[in-house]
Write a protein that holds these residues in place. Sequence first.
Motif, mmCIF file in Angstrom:
data_model
loop_
_atom_site.group_PDB
_atom_site.id
_atom_site.type_symbol
_atom_site.label_atom_id
_atom_site.label_comp_id
_atom_site.label_asym_id
_atom_site.label_seq_id
_atom_site.Cartn_x
_atom_site.Cartn_y
_atom_site.Cartn_z
ATOM 1 N N GLU A 75 0.795 -1.216 0.000
ATOM 2 C CA GLU A 75 0.000 0.000 0.000
ATOM 3 C C GLU A 75 0.835 1.278 0.000
ATOM 4 O O GLU A 75 0.497 2.247 -0.677
ATOM 5 C CB GLU A 75 -0.946 -0.014 1.205
ATOM 6 C CG GLU A 75 -2.058 0.972 1.091
ATOM 7 C CD GLU A 75 -3.090 0.833 2.186
ATOM 8 O OE1 GLU A 75 -4.269 1.077 1.891
ATOM 9 O OE2 GLU A 75 -2.731 0.498 3.331
ATOM 10 N N ARG A 88 -2.397 6.653 3.935
ATOM 11 C CA ARG A 88 -3.598 7.239 4.548
ATOM 12 C C ARG A 88 -4.201 8.314 3.649
ATOM 13 O O ARG A 88 -5.419 8.369 3.454
ATOM 14 C CB ARG A 88 -3.246 7.814 5.917
ATOM 15 C CG ARG A 88 -4.430 8.353 6.657
ATOM 16 C CD ARG A 88 -4.046 8.739 8.080
ATOM 17 N NE ARG A 88 -5.192 9.307 8.752
ATOM 18 C CZ ARG A 88 -5.150 10.340 9.544
ATOM 19 N NH1 ARG A 88 -3.997 10.919 9.802
ATOM 20 N NH2 ARG A 88 -6.236 10.792 10.112
ATOM 21 N N ARG A 91 -5.978 6.576 0.812
ATOM 22 C CA ARG A 91 -7.255 5.996 1.213
ATOM 23 C C ARG A 91 -8.339 7.062 1.339
ATOM 24 O O ARG A 91 -9.476 6.866 0.894
ATOM 25 C CB ARG A 91 -7.110 5.223 2.530
ATOM 26 C CG ARG A 91 -6.397 3.897 2.376
ATOM 27 C CD ARG A 91 -6.495 3.055 3.626
ATOM 28 N NE ARG A 91 -5.977 3.703 4.822
ATOM 29 C CZ ARG A 91 -4.708 3.631 5.234
ATOM 30 N NH1 ARG A 91 -3.829 2.928 4.546
ATOM 31 N NH2 ARG A 91 -4.325 4.249 6.329
ATOM 32 N N ARG A 92 -7.980 8.188 1.942
ATOM 33 C CA ARG A 92 -8.968 9.285 2.081
ATOM 34 C C ARG A 92 -9.392 9.808 0.723
ATOM 35 O O ARG A 92 -10.570 10.051 0.474
ATOM 36 C CB ARG A 92 -8.368 10.434 2.896
ATOM 37 C CG ARG A 92 -8.501 10.278 4.374
ATOM 38 C CD ARG A 92 -8.198 11.602 5.097
ATOM 39 N NE ARG A 92 -7.112 12.361 4.540
ATOM 40 C CZ ARG A 92 -5.853 12.356 4.988
ATOM 41 N NH1 ARG A 92 -5.534 11.608 6.007
ATOM 42 N NH2 ARG A 92 -4.930 13.077 4.418
ATOM 43 N N ALA A 95 -11.376 6.985 -1.475
ATOM 44 C CA ALA A 95 -12.475 6.261 -0.843
ATOM 45 C C ALA A 95 -13.715 6.358 -1.712
ATOM 46 O O ALA A 95 -14.029 7.410 -2.283
ATOM 47 C CB ALA A 95 -12.759 6.837 0.535
#
Length: 97
Positions: A75, A88, A91-92, A95
């Motif tokens: 990732e 992170r 992902r935000r 999403a």
Amino acid sequence: MARVGDADIITQASRVIAIRLGHGEVSAEAIASAMSLTTRTLQRHLTEAGTTFRDVLTHVRRRRQGELRQAGLDEGRVAAELGFSDARAMRRSLADE
């Protein structure tokens, strides 16, 4: 590139974004400049084609994310390849809404 068709502007912007992911700036300003357009002209053409720069960027990133995951990258590496500061942030940003 004065008279680019609607589908062509999306394709061209997608290609430029894909080339620059992980290796360069992918802001609207940078992509427009690489396409020899002003930012406003790029935005206007994309609006006329029924999309936005953000939507095109997100689409390209999601497509590339799938390719990189399928290739077995972790990732953190995927995030770096997509131009994010970390997993992170990726992902935000990506999403599902």
